[in-house]
Motif scaffolding. Sequence first.
Motif, PDB file in Angstrom:
ATOM      1  N   THR A 667      42.409  34.175  42.842  1.00 22.01           N
ATOM      2  CA  THR A 667      42.940  35.449  42.385  1.00 22.01           C
ATOM      3  C   THR A 667      43.434  36.330  43.527  1.00 22.01           C
ATOM      4  O   THR A 667      44.459  36.980  43.416  1.00 22.01           O
ATOM      5  CB  THR A 667      41.860  36.204  41.566  1.00 22.01           C
ATOM      6  N   ASP A 703      44.657  41.655  37.856  1.00 22.14           N
ATOM      7  CA  ASP A 703      43.695  40.652  37.379  1.00 22.14           C
ATOM      8  C   ASP A 703      42.253  41.033  37.678  1.00 22.14           C
ATOM      9  O   ASP A 703      41.363  40.195  37.593  1.00 22.14           O
ATOM     10  CB  ASP A 703      43.993  39.290  38.018  1.00 22.14           C
ATOM     11  N   LYS A 706      39.238  40.007  35.492  1.00 27.96           N
ATOM     12  CA  LYS A 706      38.678  38.648  35.410  1.00 27.96           C
ATOM     13  C   LYS A 706      37.253  38.585  35.944  1.00 27.96           C
ATOM     14  O   LYS A 706      36.560  37.590  35.751  1.00 27.96           O
ATOM     15  CB  LYS A 706      39.569  37.683  36.191  1.00 27.96           C
ATOM     16  N   ILE A 709      35.125  37.807  33.107  1.00 23.10           N
ATOM     17  CA  ILE A 709      35.317  36.544  32.386  1.00 23.10           C
ATOM     18  C   ILE A 709      34.303  35.533  32.885  1.00 23.10           C
ATOM     19  O   ILE A 709      34.097  35.398  34.119  1.00 23.10           O
ATOM     20  CB  ILE A 709      36.747  36.011  32.584  1.00 23.10           C
ATOM     21  N   LEU A 714      36.941  30.562  34.021  1.00 20.63           N
ATOM     22  CA  LEU A 714      37.861  30.828  35.126  1.00 20.63           C
ATOM     23  C   LEU A 714      38.120  29.563  35.956  1.00 20.63           C
ATOM     24  O   LEU A 714      39.252  29.330  36.411  1.00 20.63           O
ATOM     25  CB  LEU A 714      37.280  31.907  36.045  1.00 20.63           C
ATOM     26  N   MET A 728      39.805  34.532  27.771  1.00 16.32           N
ATOM     27  CA  MET A 728      40.580  34.768  28.986  1.00 16.32           C
ATOM     28  C   MET A 728      41.541  35.946  28.811  1.00 16.32           C
ATOM     29  O   MET A 728      41.735  36.738  29.735  1.00 16.32           O
ATOM     30  CB  MET A 728      41.349  33.502  29.358  1.00 16.32           C
ATOM     31  N   HIS A 731      40.818  39.687  29.770  1.00 13.36           N
ATOM     32  CA  HIS A 731      40.747  40.224  31.132  1.00 13.36           C
ATOM     33  C   HIS A 731      41.658  41.446  31.305  1.00 13.36           C
ATOM     34  O   HIS A 731      41.404  42.291  32.174  1.00 13.36           O
ATOM     35  CB  HIS A 731      41.103  39.135  32.158  1.00 13.36           C
TER      36      HIS A 731
END
Length: 843
Positions: A667, A703, A706, A709, A714, A728, A731
């Motif tokens: 990420t 992002d 996330k 998540i 992930l 997902m 997020h």
Amino acid sequence: MLVNVVYWGIPLLALIINSILLLLLGLAKKDRHINVLMIFLLSMILWAASSIFMKMQLDPSVLFWNRVMVSAITFVPYFAYIFVSLFTNQISKFGMILWGGIIIIITTLNAAGVMVTSAEMVPIVRDGITHYEFKYALGTWSIFGFGSIFILLSICMDKMRKAFAKDDIQRLRLRPVLVGLFVLYLGMILNVIPAIGKYPVDFAAGIIASSVLFYSIYKNNLVELKLVATRTVVTTIVFSAMFVVIAFVTGEFLNLFRGINTRFNDQMFVLLTTLATIVVFMPIIQFVHKKIDDYFYRKVNLQNELIKQFTLTVSNILDLDNITNHLLNVAHELSGNNRIYVFLNDQSIKSYVHHASYQRLDKVTFDIRHTHPFVRWFLKNDETIFDEHVQNHPFFKTMWDKEQQDLLMMRFQAAFPLKYDNDLIGMLLIGHGGTFILNEDEEKMIATLCATASIAINNASMFLKFQEEAIKDSLTGLYNHRYFIDKMEDFCDEKDNEPLSLLMINVDMFAMFNDIYGNQAGDRALIKIAEAIQFVCGSMGILIRYGGDMFAILLDQTDTYFAYEMAEKIRMRVENMSMAAGDEVARHLTISIGLSVCPMLAKDDKQLIEQANKALDLAKKSGRNKTIIFDPKTASEDMPQVMQSEEMNMATIYALTAAIDAKDHYTFGHSQRVAKYASAIAQKAGASPEEVNTIRQAALLHDVGKIGIPEHILTKYSKLEDHEYETMKMHVDMSITIIKYLPSFSHVIPAVLGHHERWDGKGYPRQVAGENIAFGARCIGIADAFDAITSNRHYKTLLSVDYALEEIERNAGTQFDPRLAKIFVELVRSGELIIEPSRTYEN
């Protein structure tokens, strides 16, 4: 002598009185009541005339005129029965036919000579004077005939009794008629007794009955009676008498001057005398004519003058209460009634509400709904509604019991429409007050008055509406900024030591809410917040929409403690309220409130506003969603600096991305590259430096959600299942949840929220399309997709830049903004934008 006067005078008086009444009714406006009443009077005239002819012993014989008189006596109760049936609304066709048949039988028996077998005028000499006494003999069928007459009169009395027992209003109207019928009934009974019957008691009773009945008709307007002949008759009699006097005086002058030697011949003398008479008597004739007109038209003239003055007065008035008060006063002058009410239309509750009464303490407690039969009637026509209509007209049979009870309680008599341009703006209702009953002329005058008043009321209502629009906010219905400033000056000028509190309210992060959910959702949220303020404050204070996302509340005679409590109630109510419409997912907003009080803290209106704004500013900069009371000590120091420098902002961003990098190492590098690409697209598209910087920050944070998540989703190497993919997708919402608690970065939320939206509206989370997607989000969406294609993922290997550019071009206009997609492709292919190599994470 007295006996002869009674003997001849009473029947002759009955003949004259009934003939005059018949003449007046003949010249009046006709309806079925008057038609029946005229036939009744004809029977009375025939009765009196035949009695006189019988006593005069006219041909063909006394017996003939006696039988005519008996027939007339038979007709009188029958037509009285029909009149009473019509008037009391107790019509029975069977009864009319039955009694009509019986009357025909009695008349036939009378003509056949089995009712009265003989009748003659017998001469009797007393004290040398010849008198005549009436002698008659009754037949076997007389009991049936005269018994039927008394039974029919008894039925009339019973009908009157039933109508009389209904209510007080009926009693007032029917009392004269009941008295008249009773006298007639009594006279006929006494006439049967020989010792009394030899005197004309029946005619005396008939005179009383006719006179009382006519009086009740004229006074109470029980039927449609219009005495159009009265003035003509009086004028004719007066002028006839005057011309007789003139002729007599002229003749005397002629006789006087004939004996005087003059040089004029007779023709010249007559001409001169006639001219002199005209000169002398013409002013007298004009004066008498004027006095007659003044006498008969004084009420009409007064009514016309009242309406004229009302028209002139209200034409210069725009105050609704003033106009309705004038309307009530003039309506009282026209009708003499005290029970008068004005109802005006209130669209907000779809009813006509009581606005004013002639007697201020005489208030009605009901409203007239838009579905009420009165409203439907007036929307179709302009005719006045009377109580008889409510009782008998089929149109009003649909009236609910509660509606009928309301009218009964106010003793309803009549309703008049207040209409302007076929729009029913109100009603004037009149109740029964004492013995006052509207006649036809009064009804027409009040109808004219209402027509004039409707124009004035409409003008006043429009003026009031324009006034409210000038001082009220069209969206929320609260007072506007202009009204606030005026009131602030007035309040502060009037204050001595009484406290005046000011609450300044601002909706937290409202611009972001508008950007995310649209202007309609923003307007709906403002309306709901205004409703929350109104709910808490009720009738206390002046509620203002200060402008945009700001509100203000002025609380007169309210100290700091009470104002703070009210502010907190408003704040908590807004906090717990969803701004979403219908079954949409709940959306929440908060408000910050600043409070100051005059004269304890502020000395004037300007200082009060300034202090409340400072307290509001402190509330927003210290975390939002709170109420802060202005404190001079705090205001004198530097306020907390919540807005950090760019270096601090970036430190915060990197801290957040580091947290997610610890969970998914892909990420971090991805966000940096997306920030670079998206910034380049925005700059090439012509965005301002500030906007480019915002898009760069949004790309770095897009992002961050996330972090919420699950890691197994992930880092999954295979394709995600449907339910995992739905997880997902969450997020985006999680990113917004994190960012909104960072005051310095609220401006990036629209770009973060929309970066997975598609140009064709098939994206997520809001499925918005085209230009409705935030500009920054469209830039990030292209950069995000390009980097995803050209990067290694857990579940895929990277693809070439050329392939990625072809995918961008192929999906332009469906997934991506076609203009921005073209800009990006040109930036890459021209070499203006250098593509960084993908960062691969090895586990």
